[in-house]
Each structure stands twice: as structure tokens, then as C-alpha cells.
Design a protein around this motif. Structure first.
Motif, PDB file in Angstrom:
ATOM      1  N   UNK A 291       0.918  -1.243   0.071  1.00  0.00           N
ATOM      2  CA  UNK A 291       0.052   0.087  -0.132  1.00  0.00           C
ATOM      3  C   UNK A 291       0.707   1.183   0.048  1.00  0.00           C
ATOM      4  N   UNK A 292       2.103   1.229   0.296  1.00  0.00           N
ATOM      5  CA  UNK A 292       2.968   2.420   0.046  1.00  0.00           C
ATOM      6  C   UNK A 292       3.145   3.161  -0.916  1.00  0.00           C
TER       7      UNK A 292
ATOM      8  N   UNK B 166      -7.389  13.547  -0.276  1.00  0.00           N
ATOM      9  CA  UNK B 166      -7.649  12.547  -1.341  1.00  0.00           C
ATOM     10  C   UNK B 166      -6.366  11.848  -2.048  1.00  0.00           C
ATOM     11  N   UNK B 167      -5.386  12.889  -2.335  1.00  0.00           N
ATOM     12  CA  UNK B 167      -4.024  12.715  -2.832  1.00  0.00           C
ATOM     13  C   UNK B 167      -3.186  12.293  -2.407  1.00  0.00           C
ATOM     14  N   UNK B 168      -3.375  12.154  -0.756  1.00  0.00           N
ATOM     15  CA  UNK B 168      -2.292  11.888   0.014  1.00  0.00           C
ATOM     16  C   UNK B 168      -1.587  10.371  -0.248  1.00  0.00           C
ATOM     17  N   UNK B 169      -0.356  10.264  -0.319  1.00  0.00           N
ATOM     18  CA  UNK B 169       0.323   9.105  -0.818  1.00  0.00           C
ATOM     19  C   UNK B 169       0.646   8.103   0.751  1.00  0.00           C
TER      20      UNK B 169
ATOM     21  N   UNK C 151       4.390  -1.936  -6.499  1.00  0.00           N
ATOM     22  CA  UNK C 151       5.332  -0.944  -7.021  1.00  0.00           C
ATOM     23  C   UNK C 151       5.792  -1.487  -8.549  1.00  0.00           C
ATOM     24  N   UNK C 152       5.879  -2.860  -8.316  1.00  0.00           N
ATOM     25  CA  UNK C 152       6.393  -3.891  -9.678  1.00  0.00           C
ATOM     26  C   UNK C 152       5.196  -3.710 -10.683  1.00  0.00           C
ATOM     27  N   UNK C 153       3.995  -3.839  -9.989  1.00  0.00           N
ATOM     28  CA  UNK C 153       2.773  -3.663 -11.201  1.00  0.00           C
ATOM     29  C   UNK C 153       2.546  -2.358 -11.583  1.00  0.00           C
TER      30      UNK C 153
END
Length: 320
Positions: free
Chosen positions: A10-11, A49-52, A158-160
Motif C-alpha cells: 500500500x506504500x 484524497x491525493x495523500x500517498x 510497485x512492480x505492477x
């Protein structure tokens, strides 16, 4: 209220996307209203909403229970074939998809490559669904049910994300082997293709027209024997049914293709599905910010493809 703790997969996921993944049937308007009304919090505080997300974040969703999917009723899953892995690391795997195997599950309930891959990862202890909030390992490119060959699968989010970017930006060259009825003209060919969603069939024409998308296909004839040719095809664009429809347009349909092919030759040879195999992936330049930059310049190839032996068997049969 439902609470989730962000895991490794989820990172850096956008918060609004995370909420969409862990809910079901939540209207977009209500989603953003919930952000404004502080009904979506991260680490106890209002979040945008755009918080990572960062691993370890605690996400609290003050939403009605109806928007959280109920646990699915247990059902008997189809027995999945053992997946064949040609290359694997902590990020990715390159898999071989045999003819007739679906890439994704559909309404038929037949076995599929994604489920076989998940079973493989489960056996190794690399994927435990109960430990994931929203991510499931998945494939990054797909092949038609009747096409065999190489498929890239992502083991982490991250790979996806980054492999999808590589494919979207045309940074990987895909090559196929095929048996055609007649020899197509060699070289780089351009045309325009229209895909009808209604009957899942495409039309190819030589000039642009409304609704048509440009296609570019590279053709190399490796061997010819009687009415058949063994060809290597390079996809510059990757549209639905591009190879099959473009080769038919060029006068040399794929042997066994029941949608665009030569019915009489299919019946004569006994080929009931298209003789088409994805045999090589070559990665081009990849920007350094992409986590898969180490793939730049690398090639993955299917060893000893069965389609070559099938072509030689046709040639021998023609001499008998």
C-alpha cells in the motif's frame, strides 16, 4: 468504522484509490464528500484524497457497513494448472501461458493464469490474502485464450505500477512466432484497425477513418514450405487481435484462426486454434525513477517453442 494498516503493497498508493479498493459500491460523490466531512482519516487526522500512503499508516473509514464487501461465500475453485515460470525475482515473474488457458477468470469458471500464479505464490508463502488490504499479484499483459507464450506477472504493487508504465510507454518489444497460410510480405506494415466491442471482432483498412486506430506490425518470414510460412512478428503497436487481423489483411492469415483465418485450411490441417506464440520480450530504455530500471536492455525468450516443431510437422506431412 473500519480501520486498516497500510502494508508494503500500500506504500505510495493514493489514499482515494486505496479507499476505492477496500470498499464496494461507494459512489464517487460520497467518497469525496466523506473526505470533506473528515470521515476518512490517516493516523487520526483529516487527510486529502491525493495523500500517498506510507507503510504503517492507520486508515480509518467512517462509512456505512453497506460499502464494505461481505466475505465471499465459499465455493469450490477450479483446479489450477501448475504454473511454468521462466524468470523470477522479488518483483516479477515471467510465465508461460499454454493454449486454451484463460489469462483472467471469467464466468465459465475455467482455470486461469492469474489464479494459477496466486496458487504458486501461496505455496511458497509469498502471498497471503488475509495480510493484504487491497493488493493482489496480477499479470501485466494478456494473451488471447488461443494464443500461447510469455506473460509478465507482478508480485508487488510497485512492480505492477511500474511495469504497467513500461508497457504503456512502449518500452518493451513483444515478438511472436506464427504459422501463416501463404507468406505475408516482409517488412514494416501500417494500417488502421477498428474494434467492435459488440462482437469482439476487428476490421482493418489501409487508410485512416473515424474510430480506427493506427497499427504497426513488423513481419519477417523465417521459413516457407508449400502453402505455409513460419514468421516472426514484431508488435510496434498492441491492439486487440492486431496480429491475426493484420496478417489476414496482408493476405496470409494465421493457421487455425477461426475468426479471421482460412476455414478450409484449418479443417485440412486439423488446427482448431491460432498458431500464434509470444516468444520474446525485449526491454528498451527505462527511466531511472522506475523501480524496474534494471530490466533495461534485457531479453526474455521462450526456449524451444512448440510452434516450430508444429511447422516442421506440417512440412513433413506435405511431403508424405
Amino acid at each position: 468504522m473500519k480501520s486498516f494498516t497500510a502494508g508494503a503493497n500500500d506504500d505510495q498508493v493514493r489514499l482515494s484509490r486505496f479507499v476505492e479498493r477496500v470498499t464496494s459500491g461507494l459512489p464517487t460523490g460520497l467518497l469525496y464528500k466523506s473526505f470533506r466531512n473528515k470521515r476518512i482519516k490517516v493516523n487520526g487526522k483529516k487527510a486529502a484524497p491525493d495523500y500517498r500512503l506510507q507503510q504503517g499508516d492507520v486508515i480509518e473509514l467512517y462509512l456505512n457497513d453497506e460499502f464494505f464487501p461481505a466475505a465471499p461465500a465459499p465455493r469450490r475453485a477450479p483446479k489450477q494448472p501448475r504454473v511454468r515460470v521462466l524468470l523470477e525475482n522479488e518483483d516479477l515473474a515471467v510465465l508461460y501461458k499454454p493454449t486454451h488457458l484463460l489469462c483472467h477468470s471469467d464466468r465459465t469458471g475455467d482455470p486461469d493464469l492469474v489464479s494459477a500464479f496466486l496458487a504458486y505464490l501461496g505455496e511458497k508463502g509469498e502471498f497471503v490474502p488475509d495480510k493484504e488490504n487491497s493488493f493482489t499479484p496480477s499479470i501485466c499483459n494478456r494473451l488471447d485464450r488461443g494464443t500461447e507464450g510469455l506473460v509478465i506477472a507482478a508480485k508487488t504493487y510497485p512492480a505492477l505500477r511500474d511495469m504497467n508504465a513500461i508497457i504503456r510507454e512502449d518500452r518493451v518489444r513483444k515478438e511472436y512466432l506464427t504459422i501463416t497460410v501463404g507468406a505475408p510480405p516482409k517488412g514494416r506494415h501500417e494500417a488502421w484497425l477498428y474494434h467492435s466491442e459488440k462482437n469482439n471482432k476487428v476490421t482493418v483498412r489501409p487508410q485512416p477513418a473515424e474510430g480506427y486506430k493506427k497499427i504497426i506490425t513488423e513481419v519477417e518470414v523465417l521459413e516457407q514450405n508449400g502453402p505455409f510460412a513460419l514468421c516472426r512478428i514484431g508488435l510496434v503497436t498492441g491492439r486487440t487481435h492486431q496480429i491475426r487481423a493484420h496478417l489476414t489483411f496482408l493476405g496470409a492469415p494465421v493457421l487455425g484462426d477461426i475468426k479471421y483465418g482460412n476455414r478450409k485450411m484449418n479443417e485440412r490441417t486439423g488446427f482448431k486454434t491460432q498458431a500464434l506464440c509470444a516468444v520474446r520480450l525485449t526491454f528498451g530504455e527505462i527511466p531511472p525513477e522506475n523501480t524496474l530500471q534494471y530490466l533495461a536492455g534485457k531479453t526474455v525468450e521462450l526456449p524451444d517453442p512448440e510452434i516450430v516443431r508444429r511447422f516442421h510437422a506440417l512440412a513433413r506431412a506435405g511431403k508424405d
